[in-house]
Design a protein around this motif. Sequence first.
Motif, PDB file in Angstrom:
ATOM      1  N   ALA A  81      46.743  46.614  35.264  1.00  0.00           N
ATOM      2  CA  ALA A  81      46.224  46.099  33.988  1.00  0.00           C
ATOM      3  C   ALA A  81      45.588  44.726  34.177  1.00  0.00           C
ATOM      4  O   ALA A  81      44.549  44.421  33.567  1.00  0.00           O
ATOM      5  CB  ALA A  81      47.354  46.030  32.957  1.00  0.00           C
ATOM      6  N   LEU A  82      46.191  43.890  35.011  1.00  0.00           N
ATOM      7  CA  LEU A  82      45.619  42.575  35.286  1.00  0.00           C
ATOM      8  C   LEU A  82      44.256  42.699  35.941  1.00  0.00           C
ATOM      9  O   LEU A  82      43.324  41.945  35.639  1.00  0.00           O
ATOM     10  CB  LEU A  82      46.559  41.777  36.194  1.00  0.00           C
ATOM     11  CG  LEU A  82      47.871  41.300  35.568  1.00  0.00           C
ATOM     12  CD1 LEU A  82      48.746  40.668  36.637  1.00  0.00           C
ATOM     13  CD2 LEU A  82      47.609  40.306  34.460  1.00  0.00           C
ATOM     14  N   PHE A 135      45.368  44.628  47.668  1.00  0.00           N
ATOM     15  CA  PHE A 135      43.914  44.582  47.504  1.00  0.00           C
ATOM     16  C   PHE A 135      43.520  44.465  46.037  1.00  0.00           C
ATOM     17  O   PHE A 135      42.678  43.648  45.656  1.00  0.00           O
ATOM     18  CB  PHE A 135      43.293  45.833  48.113  1.00  0.00           C
ATOM     19  CG  PHE A 135      41.817  45.975  47.840  1.00  0.00           C
ATOM     20  CD1 PHE A 135      40.897  45.206  48.534  1.00  0.00           C
ATOM     21  CD2 PHE A 135      41.362  46.859  46.865  1.00  0.00           C
ATOM     22  CE1 PHE A 135      39.538  45.332  48.270  1.00  0.00           C
ATOM     23  CE2 PHE A 135      40.019  46.982  46.599  1.00  0.00           C
ATOM     24  CZ  PHE A 135      39.094  46.218  47.302  1.00  0.00           C
ATOM     25  N   LEU A 136      44.145  45.284  45.187  1.00  0.00           N
ATOM     26  CA  LEU A 136      43.793  45.261  43.770  1.00  0.00           C
ATOM     27  C   LEU A 136      44.159  43.941  43.120  1.00  0.00           C
ATOM     28  O   LEU A 136      43.394  43.397  42.315  1.00  0.00           O
ATOM     29  CB  LEU A 136      44.492  46.418  43.040  1.00  0.00           C
ATOM     30  CG  LEU A 136      43.994  47.823  43.378  1.00  0.00           C
ATOM     31  CD1 LEU A 136      44.834  48.861  42.638  1.00  0.00           C
ATOM     32  CD2 LEU A 136      42.526  47.992  43.030  1.00  0.00           C
ATOM     33  N   ALA A 137      45.326  43.397  43.454  1.00  0.00           N
ATOM     34  CA  ALA A 137      45.753  42.147  42.826  1.00  0.00           C
ATOM     35  C   ALA A 137      44.841  40.999  43.212  1.00  0.00           C
ATOM     36  O   ALA A 137      44.411  40.216  42.366  1.00  0.00           O
ATOM     37  CB  ALA A 137      47.201  41.824  43.215  1.00  0.00           C
ATOM     38  N   VAL A 138      44.529  40.896  44.513  1.00  0.00           N
ATOM     39  CA  VAL A 138      43.668  39.794  44.946  1.00  0.00           C
ATOM     40  C   VAL A 138      42.268  39.949  44.385  1.00  0.00           C
ATOM     41  O   VAL A 138      41.634  38.990  43.951  1.00  0.00           O
ATOM     42  CB  VAL A 138      43.638  39.717  46.489  1.00  0.00           C
ATOM     43  CG1 VAL A 138      42.628  38.689  46.957  1.00  0.00           C
ATOM     44  CG2 VAL A 138      45.019  39.374  47.020  1.00  0.00           C
ATOM     45  N   THR A 139      41.770  41.201  44.342  1.00  0.00           N
ATOM     46  CA  THR A 139      40.446  41.432  43.762  1.00  0.00           C
ATOM     47  C   THR A 139      40.422  41.058  42.293  1.00  0.00           C
ATOM     48  O   THR A 139      39.494  40.405  41.808  1.00  0.00           O
ATOM     49  CB  THR A 139      40.047  42.913  43.920  1.00  0.00           C
ATOM     50  OG1 THR A 139      40.055  43.243  45.305  1.00  0.00           O
ATOM     51  CG2 THR A 139      38.659  43.158  43.358  1.00  0.00           C
ATOM     52  N   LEU A 155      40.519  37.394  41.947  1.00  0.00           N
ATOM     53  CA  LEU A 155      39.247  36.841  42.390  1.00  0.00           C
ATOM     54  C   LEU A 155      38.259  36.822  41.244  1.00  0.00           C
ATOM     55  O   LEU A 155      37.465  35.901  41.080  1.00  0.00           O
ATOM     56  CB  LEU A 155      38.707  37.672  43.557  1.00  0.00           C
ATOM     57  CG  LEU A 155      37.368  37.262  44.154  1.00  0.00           C
ATOM     58  CD1 LEU A 155      37.506  35.916  44.838  1.00  0.00           C
ATOM     59  CD2 LEU A 155      36.856  38.302  45.128  1.00  0.00           C
ATOM     60  N   PHE A 156      38.322  37.867  40.419  1.00  0.00           N
ATOM     61  CA  PHE A 156      37.415  37.931  39.280  1.00  0.00           C
ATOM     62  C   PHE A 156      38.010  37.337  38.022  1.00  0.00           C
ATOM     63  O   PHE A 156      37.299  36.885  37.142  1.00  0.00           O
ATOM     64  CB  PHE A 156      37.045  39.392  38.989  1.00  0.00           C
ATOM     65  CG  PHE A 156      36.066  39.965  39.969  1.00  0.00           C
ATOM     66  CD1 PHE A 156      34.733  39.597  39.933  1.00  0.00           C
ATOM     67  CD2 PHE A 156      36.483  40.852  40.935  1.00  0.00           C
ATOM     68  CE1 PHE A 156      33.831  40.120  40.836  1.00  0.00           C
ATOM     69  CE2 PHE A 156      35.582  41.375  41.842  1.00  0.00           C
ATOM     70  CZ  PHE A 156      34.258  41.013  41.790  1.00  0.00           C
ATOM     71  N   ALA A 157      39.360  37.347  37.924  1.00  0.00           N
ATOM     72  CA  ALA A 157      39.968  37.039  36.634  1.00  0.00           C
ATOM     73  C   ALA A 157      40.256  35.584  36.424  1.00  0.00           C
ATOM     74  O   ALA A 157      39.877  34.995  35.439  1.00  0.00           O
ATOM     75  CB  ALA A 157      41.270  37.827  36.477  1.00  0.00           C
ATOM     76  N   GLY A 158      40.959  34.968  37.346  1.00  0.00           N
ATOM     77  CA  GLY A 158      41.322  33.568  37.146  1.00  0.00           C
ATOM     78  C   GLY A 158      42.454  33.437  36.180  1.00  0.00           C
ATOM     79  O   GLY A 158      43.456  34.108  36.254  1.00  0.00           O
TER      80      GLY A 158
END
Length: 666
Positions: A355-356, A16-20, A23-26
């Motif tokens: 961190a990402l 969940f955290l990685a995809v979120t 989703l915001f980071a690119g």
Amino acid sequence: MTTTITPRVRNLVLLFLAVTGMLFAGAGTASAHAALTGSDPSSGVVVDKAPTQISLTFSEKVSTNDDSLRVLDPKGKRVDVGKPSNISGTTYAIQVRSGLADGTYTVAWQVVSADSHPVAGAFTFSVGAPSKTTVSVSDQDVGGGLVGGLYGFGRYMSYAGFIVMVGGAAFVLACWQRGAGVRALQRLVVSGWVSLTAATLWLLLLRGSYTTTGKLGDIFDLNLVGQVLQTKTGAALVSRLLLLAAAALFIAVLFGAYDKREDEEKRDLTFGLAIGGGVVAAGLAASWALAEHASTGLQPGIAMPVDVVHLLAVAIWLGGLSALLVALYRAPADNQVGRTAVQNFSRIAFGSVLALVATGIYQSWRQLGSWSAFTDTGYGQLLLVKIGLVALLVGIASISRRWTGRLADTGEKKEREKREKKGEREKEKAHASASSKTADSSATTSAEADSALAASSSSSSSRGGDSKAPGGSKRAAQLARQQAAVDSTRQKRLRDADPIRFGLRRSVLAEAAVAVVVLAVTTALTTTEPGRTEEDAKAAKASSSSAASSSSAGALTLDMSFDTGGTDGKGVIRLDLDPARVGGNEMHVYVQRPNGRAFDVPEVKVAFTLAAKKIGPLPVTPDHITTGHWAATGIQIPMAGDWKISVTVRTSDIDQTTVDKNAQIG
């Protein structure tokens, strides 16, 4: 009571955290390309009087050269003179020949944005009336072609080299210190250093051609290389080479003196290597952050350190993954990567993803600006592809974590069995010592017989030894090669014999394959115009078109740059006249600093002159409304014609200037 987080729940949180975050980071290293936000004359406008200069306003500061701004007549001949100049803030101008004939003119521009990427475009305007033109405005493929492809490949290799070098070294220091003696890991880290060094030199040579002519033959043009060294990007590439020299020393110590020390001595050296390596890695990451997207746009002081953390997190996660893959496949049987090392990397990878996410949430605000940018811009669409790949990557990582848990359980089971067997061996020790006496007596008799047999055969061996020596040497070499092949096969068989390690190797291999594709998409994102900038450019274009339509309907907008010569004396004036017809009109004057902020100057005066009819100047003193805004109503224009509108600006008690521009009113 202590609550234990099960591996399944932890994997779901990680996914969940990685995809979120993605989703915001690119891309993690994109903020803004320069975009044309305005021009004078405007795109597509028809003016009655030929301009004396062409000005272009960009969304950020840009770098120009002698050919950055070109003005072409209907036959394709250049009518611009001199060099482009920065007249104020983000506005750049080029002078044109006086007395331009009627017809359609093309303005072509090619500049380097503050984020180091070349951008280009073109538009047309007409004097008197539109005409046919031989100039094509669609051929503006800056940064493309063969040179662009080679430059993109160099960027990919530089990112890949950085990730492998930093992540591999971090894996050895933080997860598996015995891996410093594994040849395969040594080759992996060194190959990362070689790739990054070669790619940096490659980019330094290609940079000049990439941002100007796009010709392959200009790669070794020393003049272009000299110009690149004077830019921010050139300085960053040179700094990267200097840091790579320090990285080479770090790698030599890591795989040299560090590897030869005992485990107790390694602990003292590990801390020093971690600090030194961390500083070098952060410096290398900063060579991207200080020269590219993070260095411009919103809040660069925050964006640059955030970008450094983002790059380091990517390197530790994906680079450590590649090191783990090599260790699982290539480590010798007597020095297999242990469950503790795998568990340590699993925890570090989880922290890297956190961190990402943290850095990505901040970066998303700078890159996209709105949810609609996901589907309405090329950057957003490419970002959606990356989100899907990252979701797949983290899903495979969750499988690897399950294999890691099984490896840990198996290791604990083997340790219990080892302790039990040790007890059994101690019980049998007494019985073994009694039977060994009998075995020693038999061995003595057998040894005497063997000695007699050896003595009888030694004389015959010495007689034929000289003739068989060359053949024996070849035979020994052949046997050595066969033994090496047998040892290699045995090591592979031992590695594959463990089903848990075999499953872990396959899942990590799948992770690495997806990571390669993610890195390719990320490299493409860094060269794509971010969604926020693309939408701003579209809005500016729509505003320009609206202003042009309003002008044709009667409303008039003029932009004029000024410089009073004193301290803080530069700025831009925007004058709006509505409906710009004979009779009463309403006027608004806006004064801005070069950075776009409102400029509250002491005095603003306006005058209208119709020289053809010897009318004027008609003075107007607008009222001060608010900071940087003046207005006047009931301005009477007696007749239609080509009016000269003069604006006098005073920035201090002694510093003032008057700028003017002609416009058709009525």
